[in-house]
Design an enzyme around this catalytic site. Structure first.
Site, PDB file in Angstrom:
ATOM      1  N   HIS A   1       0.875  -2.138  -5.214  1.00 56.91           N
ATOM      2  CA  HIS A   1      -0.027  -1.312  -4.398  1.00 56.91           C
ATOM      3  C   HIS A   1       0.852  -0.618  -3.369  1.00 56.91           C
ATOM      4  O   HIS A   1       1.303  -1.224  -2.391  1.00 56.91           O
ATOM      5  CB  HIS A   1      -1.082  -2.208  -3.724  1.00 56.91           C
TER       6      HIS A   1
ATOM      7  N   ASN B   1       0.547   3.507   2.531  1.00 56.79           N
ATOM      8  CA  ASN B   1       1.219   3.332   3.824  1.00 56.79           C
ATOM      9  C   ASN B   1       1.565   1.872   4.019  1.00 56.79           C
ATOM     10  O   ASN B   1       2.662   1.520   4.413  1.00 56.79           O
ATOM     11  CB  ASN B   1       0.302   3.790   4.960  1.00 56.79           C
TER      12      ASN B   1
ATOM     13  N   GLU C   1     -11.126   0.380  -3.923  1.00 58.52           N
ATOM     14  CA  GLU C   1     -11.529  -0.818  -3.191  1.00 58.52           C
ATOM     15  C   GLU C   1     -13.008  -0.772  -2.818  1.00 58.52           C
ATOM     16  O   GLU C   1     -13.683  -1.796  -2.825  1.00 58.52           O
ATOM     17  CB  GLU C   1     -10.671  -0.959  -1.921  1.00 58.52           C
TER      18      GLU C   1
ATOM     19  N   HIS D   1      -4.534  -6.784   0.614  1.00 55.81           N
ATOM     20  CA  HIS D   1      -4.846  -5.834  -0.476  1.00 55.81           C
ATOM     21  C   HIS D   1      -5.459  -6.559  -1.683  1.00 55.81           C
ATOM     22  O   HIS D   1      -5.384  -6.069  -2.808  1.00 55.81           O
ATOM     23  CB  HIS D   1      -3.580  -5.094  -0.975  1.00 55.81           C
TER      24      HIS D   1
ATOM     25  N   ASN E   1     -15.863  -0.172   6.244  1.00 54.67           N
ATOM     26  CA  ASN E   1     -14.504  -0.640   6.560  1.00 54.67           C
ATOM     27  C   ASN E   1     -14.250  -0.269   8.022  1.00 54.67           C
ATOM     28  O   ASN E   1     -13.975   0.879   8.342  1.00 54.67           O
ATOM     29  CB  ASN E   1     -13.506   0.052   5.624  1.00 54.67           C
TER      30      ASN E   1
ATOM     31  N   ARG F   1     -15.706  -4.794   4.426  1.00 54.07           N
ATOM     32  CA  ARG F   1     -14.328  -5.191   4.142  1.00 54.07           C
ATOM     33  C   ARG F   1     -13.828  -6.012   5.337  1.00 54.07           C
ATOM     34  O   ARG F   1     -13.837  -5.541   6.464  1.00 54.07           O
ATOM     35  CB  ARG F   1     -13.455  -3.959   3.967  1.00 54.07           C
TER      36      ARG F   1
ATOM     37  N   ARG G   1       6.182  -0.210   8.579  1.00 53.48           N
ATOM     38  CA  ARG G   1       6.458  -1.643   8.768  1.00 53.48           C
ATOM     39  C   ARG G   1       7.757  -2.038   8.078  1.00 53.48           C
ATOM     40  O   ARG G   1       8.068  -1.537   6.988  1.00 53.48           O
ATOM     41  CB  ARG G   1       5.315  -2.484   8.187  1.00 53.48           C
TER      42      ARG G   1
ATOM     43  N   ARG H   1       5.498  12.147   1.018  1.00 56.63           N
ATOM     44  CA  ARG H   1       5.631  13.529   0.542  1.00 56.63           C
ATOM     45  C   ARG H   1       6.771  14.231   1.271  1.00 56.63           C
ATOM     46  O   ARG H   1       7.575  14.926   0.654  1.00 56.63           O
ATOM     47  CB  ARG H   1       4.319  14.304   0.746  1.00 56.63           C
TER      48      ARG H   1
HETATM   49  P1  ADP Z   1      -3.199   3.579   3.154  1.00 53.88           P
HETATM   50  O1  ADP Z   1      -4.563   3.365   2.522  1.00 53.88           O
HETATM   51  O2  ADP Z   1      -2.349   2.349   3.202  1.00 53.88           O
HETATM   52  O3  ADP Z   1      -3.232   4.309   4.456  1.00 53.88           O
HETATM   53  P2  ADP Z   1      -2.745   5.372   0.910  1.00 53.88           P
HETATM   54  O4  ADP Z   1      -2.993   4.491  -0.252  1.00 53.88           O
HETATM   55  O5  ADP Z   1      -3.736   6.430   1.231  1.00 53.88           O
HETATM   56  O6  ADP Z   1      -2.376   4.545   2.203  1.00 53.88           O
HETATM   57  O7  ADP Z   1      -1.309   6.086   0.669  1.00 53.88           O
HETATM   58  C1  ADP Z   1      -0.759   6.929   1.594  1.00 53.88           C
HETATM   59  C2  ADP Z   1       0.663   7.269   1.162  1.00 53.88           C
HETATM   60  O8  ADP Z   1       0.642   7.865  -0.121  1.00 53.88           O
HETATM   61  C3  ADP Z   1       1.320   8.252   2.113  1.00 53.88           C
HETATM   62  O9  ADP Z   1       2.605   7.820   2.474  1.00 53.88           O
HETATM   63  C4  ADP Z   1       1.436   9.509   1.275  1.00 53.88           C
HETATM   64  O10 ADP Z   1       2.605  10.189   1.571  1.00 53.88           O
HETATM   65  C5  ADP Z   1       1.525   8.965  -0.129  1.00 53.88           C
HETATM   66  N1  ADP Z   1       1.135  10.025  -1.060  1.00 53.88           N
HETATM   67  C6  ADP Z   1      -0.096  10.561  -1.229  1.00 53.88           C
HETATM   68  N2  ADP Z   1      -0.035  11.579  -2.135  1.00 53.88           N
HETATM   69  C7  ADP Z   1       1.265  11.686  -2.518  1.00 53.88           C
HETATM   70  C8  ADP Z   1       1.992  12.527  -3.420  1.00 53.88           C
HETATM   71  N3  ADP Z   1       1.370  13.486  -4.102  1.00 53.88           N
HETATM   72  N4  ADP Z   1       3.307  12.323  -3.547  1.00 53.88           N
HETATM   73  C9  ADP Z   1       3.939  11.372  -2.854  1.00 53.88           C
HETATM   74  N5  ADP Z   1       3.332  10.543  -1.991  1.00 53.88           N
HETATM   75  C10 ADP Z   1       2.011  10.690  -1.831  1.00 53.88           C
END
Ligand code: ADP
Length: 402
Positions: free
Chosen positions: A208, A211, A385, A180, A7, A91, A241, A286
């Site tokens: 999904h 972020n 994925e 996604h 990726n 990807r 976003r 978080r």
């Molecule tokens: P991406 O692949 O789009 O970068 P992820 O699927 O890794 O994103 O998700 C990241 C998000 O998930 C972050 O905003 C993070 O705060 C949230 N996240 C991860 N663990 C937790 C948790 N235990 N509680 C709340 N939010 C969480």
């Protein structure tokens, strides 16, 4: 067969080596800050400590060379030689209307991916850089492109057209594509299995939530609508976003703040979403959850707006499918945040959705979190994925060998 999943971003490269037989991850890692000072490779194998190697990686070719050297090295290697890697799965973010499924990569496919670059100028060129680097370093190894947009190519016209002159679609292919897709496809299939039903008889809404976040209506196994649009900016309120908003706001900001189009697009992509709504507090859910629990208004308004928008999409997609059997939560937030799931499901009482609070507190595995008497099942399905890309890659390479 071992499959290397790549990726490739503009300055990073994530990889996973997966055994297609056992479907286990053999090793994974990330090359960070490619082409920037301070580049490093972070490498992990199940059961071992993380290895961090600082090394200069002036381009993606050097990064892939580092990955290959590490995977085959004596210190932390997992394969004896490169020939043990049977295929590479890439990807690819945007496949336009050209690609409705994964495909073996040849020069024609590379040219077509390049043509899709105007739809994803940040992502597709980076993805292609990864393909070219692998091609040079592993010329004999078959490669497969797996597209984020492909799963959504089944959307009907009424779902993918925007309400703008039709000539924009005809001449410039301006339409909804959705992203996604690999995750939505994987999660909907797993959800059907967990529900013990055939996917061809199910109406599912997949949320999904990471972020980047998107919701998809999956009717009888096919995507019929999805919240991201021509680009990943549309739809839900995301980490940074903005998601849906009145297009006229862009001109209004330009006039009020004297900003250029590029500056405004940057704000909408990088400074908006829950980060913007929380007054810059954080894009990480978080932090926002902690603020929410402390009763701080920055956290409260960001999470409430996020949950409300997501629930609105679930309602819209239930209407689009004329019903819903299952609502699935996945990705960082969807998998790990009982609070967000509860906030979203709080809007869905009219559908007969009821959560099992105890189940909803669990995490880290596939779960049904709705109560026994809930009219619609609510599921948590961790996405994978990389595994989905490895499966597609293996399938195509095996077919090509027959
Ligand atoms: P991406 O692949 O789009 O970068 P992820 O699927 O890794 O994103 O998700 C990241 C998000 O998930 C972050 O905003 C993070 O705060 C949230 N996240 C991860 N663990 C937790 C948790 N235990 N509680 C709340 N939010 C969480």
């Amino acid at each position: 067969m071992y499959i290397l999943v790549i990726n490739c971003g503009s300055s990073s490269l994530k990889f996973q080596l997966i055994d297609s037989e056992s479907e286990q991850m053999i090793a994974k890692g990330i090359c960070e800050r490619i082409g920037i000072e301070g580049s490093r490779l972070i490498y992990q194998r199940p059961g071992y400590d993380k290895l961090v190697t600082d090394c200069s990686m002036e381009d993606h070719k050097k990064a892939i060379q580092m990955v290959i050297d590490t995977l085959t090295g004596t210190e932390a290697g997992v394969v004896r030689s490169l020939s043990q890697i049977g295929a590479v799965g890439h990807r690819i973010v945007h496949g336009g209307e050209k690609f409705s499924s994964a495909t073996l990569i040849d020069q024609t496919v590379m040219d077509a991916i390049s043509l899709c670059s105007e739809l994803a100028p940040l992502h597709n060129p980076a993805n292609l850089t990864g393909i070219r680097a692998c091609r040079e370093l592993m010329p004999e190894t078959p490669m497969v492109a797996v597209f984020d947009t492909a799963f959504h190519q089944t959307m009907p016209e009424e779902a993918f057209l925007y309400g703008i002159p039709y000539s924009f679609y005809e001449n410039n292919k301006i339409r909804r594509y959705g992203f996604h897709g690999t995750s939505h496809a994987y999660v909907s299939e797993r959800a059907a299995q967990v529900m013990g039903e055939d996917i061809t008889g199910l109406k599912l809404v997949v949320c999904h939530l990471g972020n980047g976040a998107s919701v998809t209506a999956v009717k009888f196994g096919k995507s019929v609508d999805t919240s991201m649009g021509m680009t990943p900016l549309e739809g839900l309120i995301m980490g940074t976003r903005c998601g849906d908003m009145d297009a006229a706001i862009i001109r209004f900001i330009a006039q009020k703040e004297g900003q250029t189009l590029d500056e405004i697009m940057d704000i909408l992509n990088k400074e908006s979403g829950v980060l913007g709504l929380s007054g810059g507090l954080s894009s990480d859910f978080r932090d926002l959850e902690a603020a929410y629990k402390e009763g701080r208004p920055e956290g409260q308004r960001a999470l409430k707006a996020f949950a409300y928008r997501t629930a609105k999409y679930i309602g819209a997609y239930t209407a689009a499918m004329n019903g819903v059997d299952g609502i699935c939560f996945t990705a960082g937030l969807g998998e790990n945040s009982p609070v967000i799931r509860e906030m979203i499901c709080g809007y869905l009482g009219y559908l007969g959705v009821s959560l099992d609070r105890e189940q909803n507190e669990k995490r880290g595995k596939e779960l049904i979190v709705s109560s026994e008497d809930s009219k619609v099942k609510v599921l948590v399905i961790p996405t994978n994925e990389e595994l989905a890309i490895a499966r597609e890659t293996y399938r195509l390479v095996k077919e090509a060998c027959l």
